[in-house]
Design an enzyme around this catalytic site. Structure first.
Site, PDB file in Angstrom:
ATOM      1  CD1 TRP A 270      45.258  -4.126  49.538  1.00 32.97           C
ATOM      2  CD2 TRP A 270      43.477  -4.664  48.503  1.00 32.97           C
ATOM      3  NE1 TRP A 270      44.573  -3.001  49.205  1.00 32.97           N
ATOM      4  CE2 TRP A 270      43.440  -3.373  48.374  1.00 32.97           C
ATOM      5  CE3 TRP A 270      42.470  -5.245  47.697  1.00 32.97           C
ATOM      6  CZ2 TRP A 270      42.220  -2.689  47.613  1.00 32.97           C
ATOM      7  CZ3 TRP A 270      41.645  -4.872  47.050  1.00 32.97           C
ATOM      8  CH2 TRP A 270      41.458  -3.475  46.993  1.00 32.97           C
TER       9      TRP A 270
ATOM     10  CD  GLU B  83      39.018 -29.139  38.684  1.00 31.57           C
ATOM     11  OE1 GLU B  83      38.985 -29.959  38.049  1.00 31.57           O
ATOM     12  OE2 GLU B  83      38.027 -28.068  38.724  1.00 31.57           O
TER      13      GLU B  83
ATOM     14  CG  ASP C  18      27.062 -35.239  34.043  1.00 30.45           C
ATOM     15  OD1 ASP C  18      28.052 -34.901  33.389  1.00 30.45           O
ATOM     16  OD2 ASP C  18      26.013 -35.665  33.692  1.00 30.45           O
TER      17      ASP C  18
ATOM     18  CD1 TRP D 225      36.498 -14.940  47.703  1.00 31.95           C
ATOM     19  CD2 TRP D 225      37.729 -13.252  46.801  1.00 31.95           C
ATOM     20  NE1 TRP D 225      37.844 -15.349  47.508  1.00 31.95           N
ATOM     21  CE2 TRP D 225      38.715 -14.374  47.354  1.00 31.95           C
ATOM     22  CE3 TRP D 225      38.234 -12.322  46.269  1.00 31.95           C
ATOM     23  CZ2 TRP D 225      39.951 -14.457  47.390  1.00 31.95           C
ATOM     24  CZ3 TRP D 225      39.808 -12.358  46.437  1.00 31.95           C
ATOM     25  CH2 TRP D 225      40.625 -13.292  46.948  1.00 31.95           C
TER      26      TRP D 225
ATOM     27  CD1 TRP E 297      27.517  -5.075  51.113  1.00 35.24           C
ATOM     28  CD2 TRP E 297      27.413  -4.519  48.925  1.00 35.24           C
ATOM     29  NE1 TRP E 297      26.441  -4.248  50.819  1.00 35.24           N
ATOM     30  CE2 TRP E 297      26.401  -3.635  49.531  1.00 35.24           C
ATOM     31  CE3 TRP E 297      27.535  -4.089  47.316  1.00 35.24           C
ATOM     32  CZ2 TRP E 297      25.494  -2.887  49.095  1.00 35.24           C
ATOM     33  CZ3 TRP E 297      26.767  -3.282  46.779  1.00 35.24           C
ATOM     34  CH2 TRP E 297      25.829  -2.477  47.718  1.00 35.24           C
TER      35      TRP E 297
END
Length: 92
Positions: free
Chosen positions: A12, A34, A60, A77, A82
């Site tokens: 969208w 991840e 870490d 994003w 913007w």
């Protein structure tokens, strides 16, 4: 789960193929990072359970990589949002 929820929002929010690629690609980068972080943690935990400085650094660094991937999502994003919704003060 968040990537699944954000996918229709990306379709969208984006206005062209480049936007879609950036929005969805940034989500995929977080998922990939991840997965790699989880693999690092599993490998380190498999080697031993005692505290090792290098093991801690490896974990870490994997977590830092995920953090930077999330920052990339926020940047991409945010910039695309913007561009779409920001006030264009200097447009004629």
């Amino acid at each position: 789960m968040v990537a699944i929820l954000l996918t229709p929002i990306a379709l969208w929010l984006g206005q062209d193929v480049t936007d879609y690629a950036l929005l969805l690609g940034s989500l995929l980068i977080v998922l990939i990072t991840e997965l790699l972080n989880s693999a690092i943690e599993a490998a380190v935990d498999r080697v031993g359970t005692g505290r090792q400085a290098l093991s801690g650094r490896a974990k870490d660094m994997g977590s830092a990589a995920v953090f930077f991937a999330l920052l990339l999502v926020l940047l991409i994003w945010g910039l695309i949002a913007w561009e779409r919704f920001g006030v264009h003060c200097c447009a004629n």
